[in-house]
Enzyme design. Sequence first.
Site: not given
Ligand code: DGL
Length: 295
Positions: A41-42, A104, A183, A216, A218
Amino acid sequence: HRNKLFGAPHSGHLGRAAHRLRAVNISPSPSSVSPCIGVFDSGVGGLSVLDAIRRRLPDASLVYVGDVAHAPYGDRHPAEVLERCERIVAQLVTFGARVIVVACNTATVLAIETLRHRWPHLRFVGVEPGVKPAAAATRTRRIAVLATPATAASTRLRFLVEQFAPGMHVHIEPCPELAPAIERGLHDDHPALAALLAPSCRNVRMADVDTVVLGCTHYPFVADAIQAQMDRGVALVDTAHAVAERVAVVSRDAIGDTDKLARLRVMATGTSSAMTALLRRCRHLERVAVEPLPI
Ligand code: DGL
């Protein structure tokens, strides 16, 4: 067919030796490492998916990469996100990954097709906003999707809405601040979180929906704080368990029996105290030390 997954694209030229390799299920490259599932993931968000995979496949070897040095992907140029994804996948392959989970939504939208094309012998599982389960669950035919700006603006999300929620009211709420805040370490019990969520949650309440998609990876880490700002009876949809089910099917095919020496490695491309803190909140992940991965 199984063999297809182990042979290099040009293995036909290798003749008999390659057939012998495939017959004993040894991947020609890399041969010295045991196979694993790579997840990335990011940043920290994919840990919510990793946790669900660990719960579903406790005996599978898992290697996680959080690209914390380049998070968030949501406001990066698509070419840059693709470049990062390619670099991470190349690295995961050296760790023995045969299945790659793009944990992600943003990276799935921007990169997964290219990744599949470039590594045809790997199996890729992506994540995308749970419009389909939300459409199945709503009683009022009104749903909302919380997502990063990139996912919110994507044609993929528009397609999911047209395909699975035709005729329904779908409110899409981009949340530019939220993944970066997570984050930085803003989680469910953080006092500043409620204020940060307030404008988005107000918009969602005004849309009068009964089902809200966490679009997302996150966002499950702040699900309680989101729920607290929703009207009573609103359900949140997280697809981590559905993704884990899919990973189970794909890895049975690509990796086979579970690994008796299952390993769990968690890596980050930069320093992240949030990652260590979130690992402790994942019920199915051991408290492994986060390893640096300077790529
Ligand atoms: N966890 C990510 C997602 O599901 C990313 C958030 C990001 O890095 O912008 O989109």
